[in-house]
Design a protein around this motif. Structure first.
Motif, mmCIF file in Angstrom:
data_model
loop_
_atom_site.group_PDB
_atom_site.id
_atom_site.type_symbol
_atom_site.label_atom_id
_atom_site.label_comp_id
_atom_site.label_asym_id
_atom_site.label_seq_id
_atom_site.Cartn_x
_atom_site.Cartn_y
_atom_site.Cartn_z
ATOM 1 N N HIS A 21 0.851 -1.090 -0.106
ATOM 2 C CA HIS A 21 0.115 -0.593 -0.217
ATOM 3 C C HIS A 21 1.064 1.359 -0.044
ATOM 4 O O HIS A 21 1.608 1.859 0.624
ATOM 5 C CB HIS A 21 -0.865 -0.166 1.790
ATOM 6 N N GLN A 23 1.235 5.085 0.091
ATOM 7 C CA GLN A 23 1.342 5.815 1.173
ATOM 8 C C GLN A 23 2.242 7.009 1.213
ATOM 9 O O GLN A 23 3.565 7.363 2.018
ATOM 10 C CB GLN A 23 0.831 5.630 2.650
ATOM 11 N N SER A 27 0.594 12.388 2.880
ATOM 12 C CA SER A 27 0.071 11.852 3.639
ATOM 13 C C SER A 27 -0.070 11.937 5.165
ATOM 14 O O SER A 27 -0.987 11.883 6.256
ATOM 15 C CB SER A 27 -0.908 10.632 2.862
ATOM 16 N N THR A 104 -3.624 2.822 15.268
ATOM 17 C CA THR A 104 -4.865 3.316 16.520
ATOM 18 C C THR A 104 -4.731 2.294 17.625
ATOM 19 O O THR A 104 -3.869 0.822 17.406
ATOM 20 C CB THR A 104 -6.459 2.731 15.765
ATOM 21 N N GLU A 108 -9.218 -0.407 13.920
ATOM 22 C CA GLU A 108 -9.781 0.520 13.269
ATOM 23 C C GLU A 108 -11.505 0.681 13.207
ATOM 24 O O GLU A 108 -11.208 2.034 13.800
ATOM 25 C CB GLU A 108 -9.123 0.534 12.173
ATOM 26 N N ARG A 180 -13.708 11.347 11.285
ATOM 27 C CA ARG A 180 -13.453 10.447 10.929
ATOM 28 C C ARG A 180 -14.180 9.097 10.628
ATOM 29 O O ARG A 180 -13.922 8.037 9.761
ATOM 30 C CB ARG A 180 -12.733 10.147 12.248
ATOM 31 N N CYS A 183 -14.969 9.545 7.394
ATOM 32 C CA CYS A 183 -14.341 9.092 6.522
ATOM 33 C C CYS A 183 -14.077 7.498 6.314
ATOM 34 O O CYS A 183 -13.964 6.900 5.172
ATOM 35 C CB CYS A 183 -12.910 9.779 6.352
ATOM 36 N N PHE A 184 -14.189 6.776 6.847
ATOM 37 C CA PHE A 184 -14.404 5.601 7.333
ATOM 38 C C PHE A 184 -15.768 5.091 5.906
ATOM 39 O O PHE A 184 -15.283 3.628 5.331
ATOM 40 C CB PHE A 184 -14.640 5.006 8.834
ATOM 41 N N ASN A 187 -14.326 5.333 2.899
ATOM 42 C CA ASN A 187 -13.441 5.317 1.767
ATOM 43 C C ASN A 187 -12.642 4.296 3.027
ATOM 44 O O ASN A 187 -11.732 3.296 2.128
ATOM 45 C CB ASN A 187 -12.025 6.226 2.381
ATOM 46 N N SER A 189 -11.334 3.931 5.413
ATOM 47 C CA SER A 189 -10.072 4.566 6.446
ATOM 48 C C SER A 189 -10.463 5.378 7.110
ATOM 49 O O SER A 189 -11.712 6.160 6.618
ATOM 50 C CB SER A 189 -8.670 4.928 5.939
ATOM 51 N N ARG A 190 -10.062 5.958 8.325
ATOM 52 C CA ARG A 190 -10.108 6.719 9.506
ATOM 53 C C ARG A 190 -9.921 8.226 8.808
ATOM 54 O O ARG A 190 -10.338 9.268 9.660
ATOM 55 C CB ARG A 190 -9.732 6.589 11.073
ATOM 56 N N HIS A 192 -9.540 10.723 5.604
ATOM 57 C CA HIS A 192 -8.707 10.827 4.063
ATOM 58 C C HIS A 192 -7.574 11.233 3.236
ATOM 59 O O HIS A 192 -7.514 11.835 3.199
ATOM 60 C CB HIS A 192 -10.373 12.074 3.441
#
Length: 193
Positions: A21, A23, A27, A104, A108, A180, A183-184, A187, A189-190, A192
């Motif tokens: 992945h 990143q 970001s 987290t 998550e 969050r 966004c979760f 997407n 994910s917590r 964007h």
């Protein structure tokens, strides 16, 4: 090809190669900045709630003056602010964990809903407690209690005002944790990214 010894607990080899992945550092910086912002609001909520509960706890002047624990609304103000202070302290630790480790504290999906749900519940708890404390303080000002023990009423007013400030900061934390959650949901994910 992986050797059979590298498989654990009956895993089967994946026919597709694993793609890492990606990143970007931008970001990661945005996520860290967002988490730091949440930490600042949680710190402010902790400080104001703790100060409010301490002001209410120490609001006894002598044998002749009224005591805060004689009034249900002031007991509610103290208990709600103490609970929010403890919760905010826990959430500050979780935020520091998330900033320092990049992951987290809980899984998550659980962390996102835990933060949002508890922020909402404790924000409403503070709002209702401080509203009850405000009404009692107004009632006491209309009676003879505040003329005889002015310091008691002043310290009660300060405690309630600090509680409202704590509500403001936990309310902003609730908005950020709501972001969050959104966004979760959108997407997966917590944040964007």
């Amino acid at each position: 090809m992986r050797s059979p010894q590298s498989l654990h607990n009956g895993d089967t080899p994946s026919p597709l190669p694993r793609i890492p992945h990606f990143q970007s550092t931008l970001s990661v910086q945005k996520l860290r900045r967002f988490n730091s912002l949440i930490l600042v609001f949680r710190l402010a909520a902790f400080c104001f709630s703790l100060a409010s509960s301490i002001f209410m706890l120490t609001n006894s002047r002598g044998s002749n003056s009224p005591r805060w624990y004689d009034y249900d609304a002031f007991r509610f103000v103290f208990a709600a602010n103490a609970i929010v202070a403890i919760y905010s302290l826990f959430e500050m630790g979780v935020s520091v964990w998330e900033i320092s480790r990049g992951a987290t504290f809980f899984p998550e999906v659980l962390q996102v809903w835990f933060d949002f749900g508890h922020d909402q519940v404790f924000a409403y708890l503070l709002l209702s407690a401080d509203s009850a404390g405000t009404e009692l303080a107004r009632t006491l000002k209309g009676a003879d209690t505040c003329t005889a023990a002015n310091a008691f009423c002043l310290q009660s007013d300060i405690s309630v005002a600090l509680g409202f400030a704590g509500f403001l900061f936990i309310g902003v934390s609730s908005l950020l944790s709501g972001f969050r959650v959104a966004c979760f949901i959108i997407n997966g994910s917590r944040f964007h990214l």
